[in-house]
Design a protein around this motif. Structure first.
Motif, mmCIF file in Angstrom:
data_model
loop_
_atom_site.group_PDB
_atom_site.id
_atom_site.type_symbol
_atom_site.label_atom_id
_atom_site.label_comp_id
_atom_site.label_asym_id
_atom_site.label_seq_id
_atom_site.Cartn_x
_atom_site.Cartn_y
_atom_site.Cartn_z
ATOM 1 N N THR A 32 -1.538 -7.975 -7.455
ATOM 2 C CA THR A 32 -0.454 -8.599 -6.705
ATOM 3 C C THR A 32 -0.882 -9.944 -6.209
ATOM 4 O O THR A 32 -1.840 -10.069 -5.518
ATOM 5 C CB THR A 32 -0.091 -7.808 -5.454
ATOM 6 O OG1 THR A 32 -1.003 -6.792 -5.298
ATOM 7 C CG2 THR A 32 1.283 -7.308 -5.484
ATOM 8 N N VAL A 33 -0.147 -10.901 -6.521
ATOM 9 C CA VAL A 33 -0.360 -12.183 -5.896
ATOM 10 C C VAL A 33 0.828 -12.318 -4.981
ATOM 11 O O VAL A 33 1.923 -12.400 -5.435
ATOM 12 C CB VAL A 33 -0.313 -13.317 -6.900
ATOM 13 C CG1 VAL A 33 -0.698 -14.597 -6.244
ATOM 14 C CG2 VAL A 33 -1.173 -12.982 -8.051
ATOM 15 N N THR A 34 0.635 -12.343 -3.714
ATOM 16 C CA THR A 34 1.793 -12.392 -2.854
ATOM 17 C C THR A 34 2.114 -13.778 -2.481
ATOM 18 O O THR A 34 1.281 -14.538 -2.141
ATOM 19 C CB THR A 34 1.553 -11.621 -1.591
ATOM 20 O OG1 THR A 34 1.456 -10.300 -1.955
ATOM 21 C CG2 THR A 34 2.669 -11.769 -0.624
ATOM 22 N N GLY A 35 3.376 -14.023 -2.373
ATOM 23 C CA GLY A 35 3.569 -15.290 -1.924
ATOM 24 C C GLY A 35 4.862 -15.898 -1.644
ATOM 25 O O GLY A 35 4.820 -16.926 -1.092
ATOM 26 N N GLY A 44 1.564 -2.761 2.716
ATOM 27 C CA GLY A 44 0.352 -2.310 3.373
ATOM 28 C C GLY A 44 0.589 -1.727 4.746
ATOM 29 O O GLY A 44 1.707 -1.690 5.250
ATOM 30 N N PRO A 45 -0.480 -1.247 5.394
ATOM 31 C CA PRO A 45 -0.359 -0.689 6.740
ATOM 32 C C PRO A 45 0.000 -1.763 7.753
ATOM 33 O O PRO A 45 -0.208 -2.952 7.532
ATOM 34 C CB PRO A 45 -1.759 -0.118 7.006
ATOM 35 C CG PRO A 45 -2.654 -0.928 6.124
ATOM 36 C CD PRO A 45 -1.855 -1.232 4.893
ATOM 37 N N ASN A 252 -4.227 -9.324 -4.384
ATOM 38 C CA ASN A 252 -4.345 -8.349 -5.469
ATOM 39 C C ASN A 252 -4.649 -8.993 -6.817
ATOM 40 O O ASN A 252 -4.074 -8.642 -7.834
ATOM 41 C CB ASN A 252 -3.072 -7.512 -5.559
ATOM 42 C CG ASN A 252 -2.745 -6.829 -4.249
ATOM 43 O OD1 ASN A 252 -3.568 -6.134 -3.671
ATOM 44 N ND2 ASN A 252 -1.543 -7.049 -3.757
ATOM 45 N N GLN A 253 -5.569 -9.924 -6.795
ATOM 46 C CA GLN A 253 -5.944 -10.648 -8.007
ATOM 47 C C GLN A 253 -7.143 -10.008 -8.699
ATOM 48 O O GLN A 253 -7.936 -9.299 -8.072
ATOM 49 C CB GLN A 253 -6.275 -12.091 -7.645
ATOM 50 C CG GLN A 253 -5.083 -12.864 -7.120
ATOM 51 C CD GLN A 253 -3.989 -12.955 -8.142
ATOM 52 O OE1 GLN A 253 -4.108 -13.654 -9.153
ATOM 53 N NE2 GLN A 253 -2.898 -12.239 -7.913
ATOM 54 N N PHE A 340 -8.637 -9.437 -1.020
ATOM 55 C CA PHE A 340 -7.292 -9.621 -0.470
ATOM 56 C C PHE A 340 -6.312 -8.698 -1.190
ATOM 57 O O PHE A 340 -5.726 -9.063 -2.213
ATOM 58 C CB PHE A 340 -6.857 -11.085 -0.620
ATOM 59 C CG PHE A 340 -7.180 -11.956 0.558
ATOM 60 C CD1 PHE A 340 -8.265 -11.676 1.370
ATOM 61 C CD2 PHE A 340 -6.411 -13.064 0.848
ATOM 62 C CE1 PHE A 340 -8.573 -12.490 2.461
ATOM 63 C CE2 PHE A 340 -6.693 -13.887 1.932
ATOM 64 C CZ PHE A 340 -7.778 -13.591 2.739
ATOM 65 N N GLY A 341 -6.141 -7.501 -0.629
ATOM 66 C CA GLY A 341 -5.207 -6.526 -1.156
ATOM 67 C C GLY A 341 -4.011 -6.356 -0.244
ATOM 68 O O GLY A 341 -3.661 -7.262 0.525
ATOM 69 N N PRO A 342 -3.365 -5.180 -0.272
ATOM 70 C CA PRO A 342 -2.158 -4.962 0.536
ATOM 71 C C PRO A 342 -2.369 -5.137 2.029
ATOM 72 O O PRO A 342 -1.460 -5.572 2.735
ATOM 73 C CB PRO A 342 -1.780 -3.510 0.200
ATOM 74 C CG PRO A 342 -2.372 -3.268 -1.144
ATOM 75 C CD PRO A 342 -3.654 -4.053 -1.168
#
Length: 357
Positions: A32-35, A44-45, A252-253, A340-342
């Motif tokens: 996941t690349v969030t953005g 995520g939590p 999430n890369q 850098f995850g959820p």
């Protein structure tokens, strides 16, 4: 960064680590690349959220507190002792990423043009050299100053590093978890000084109205989730990224990519006066954490400084994908940063949707 064996993040490891019996680095979840800057805070939590200087009066007091003398005297943050440092169980490891969640990226914005960052050539620099090229990174990266409120260092003024990133409220700084909370308590007098240069504050001093960190760092100071954000108050009627621009953020890369790390190391041989960088390809920590490592000689005070993917040396723009977190006491030539995850994504999304005060 952050351990007690040095003023950086230096991690003392028990003898068992030499035999390879501690927690392995984790692999395998979704990429996941969030953005998009309008994304909700659902991923995520739920992060821990702490009100800082959330009134105009408190913000004026915090800015007045940070005199030139106090900033120059601020020391790199010491970390908790080895016995206090925790790592997640292998079964709950941060994901390696590449296919489950949709890939979205918050684009890099320059202070003036709003253009996207270009991909840079492959580079390797491990010694920790002064950044002299300027560009977006010289404006968006800065020193973080605060007063520790708990533990043996309570009452001490300290420094870390941080980065202005693109966000819906134009007011988010990304840093390390221990740069906002340590020994069970959030820091006080928290400010961000973008573009800090030998004592000069060309882009102002920005007090935090809200501090946020991952649930795992908040509850147990788990080094695998040493990630935080700050929402800073507008200054002179302008928001942070209106003044200095903002770097993109990616989550999430895939691991093992070419990375540039920046920070304001203040432990010898550095003094915190200049922006310093390293570059190279990351590797998995095979000793104790689920973090990624980078060959880098930066010292304490660089904690919370950005790690970039797709970084352009010519524009100084990239996608923030981790932060300087810790070092092992026997391997000062390695720097480690959390995946850098959820959990990191949730911190970012909650911060960028926070109301400004």
């Amino acid at each position: 960064m952050h351990p007690r064996a040095r003023r950086l993040a230096v991690l003392a490891v028990p003898a068992l680590t030499a035999a390879g019996v501690m927690l392995p680095a984790a692999h395998g979840a979704a990429a996941t690349v969030t953005g998009t800057v309008t994304q909700s805070a659902a991923a995520g939590p739920r992060p821990a959220v702490h009100e800082a200087a959330d009134t105009a009066t408190e913000q004026r007091t915090v800015k007045k507190f940070w005199t030139v003398a106090r900033m120059e005297a601020a020391e790199p943050l010491d970390a908790p002792g080895t016995g206090d440092r925790r790592f997640a169980a292998a079964g709950s490891a941060p994901a390696d990423a590449s296919a489950a969640r949709p890939a979205t990226v918050a684009p890099t914005l320059t202070a003036a043009t709003g253009t996207a960052a270009a991909t840079a050539r492959v580079s390797s620099r491990t010694s920790g050299s002064s950044w002299t090229t300027g560009g977006t990174v010289a404006k968006t990266t800065g020193r973080v100053f605060f007063t520790v409120t708990a533990g043996s260092d309570a009452g001490r003024n300290a420094s870390c590093s941080g980065t202005a990133v693109t966000s819906a409220n134009k007011s988010v700084v990304i840093t390390a978890g221990h740069c906002v909370k340590l020994n069970g308590a959030f820091h006080a007098n928290w400010v961000f000084v973008p573009g800090y240069d030998q004592g000069n504050r060309p882009n102002g001093t920005w007090p935090a109205t809200t501090l946020l960190t991952t649930a795992q760092w908040n509850s147990g100071e788990n080094m695998n989730y040493d990630v935080a954000a700050a929402v800073v108050a507008p200054q002179g009627g302008k928001s942070l990224t209106d003044v200095v621009g903002g770097q993109g953020v990616a989550f999430n890369q895939p691991r093992g990519r070419q990375t540039y790390a920046f920070g304001y190391p203040a432990g010898g041989p550095y003094d915190g006066s200049r922006l310093v960088y390293c570059s190279g390809r990351t590797f998995d920590d095979y000793l104790s954490s689920q973090d990624q490592g980078l060959s880098c000689g930066m010292t304490g005070g660089a904690s919370g400084g950005p790690w970039f993917l797709n970084f352009s040396e010519s524009t100084g723009g990239g996608l923030l994908n981790s932060v300087n977190s810790f070092k092992y006491n026997f391997a000062s030539y390695w720097m480690f940063g959390p995946y850098f995850g959820p959990e990191a994504e949730a911190v970012y999304n909650t911060a960028q949707n926070a109301a400004l005060t």
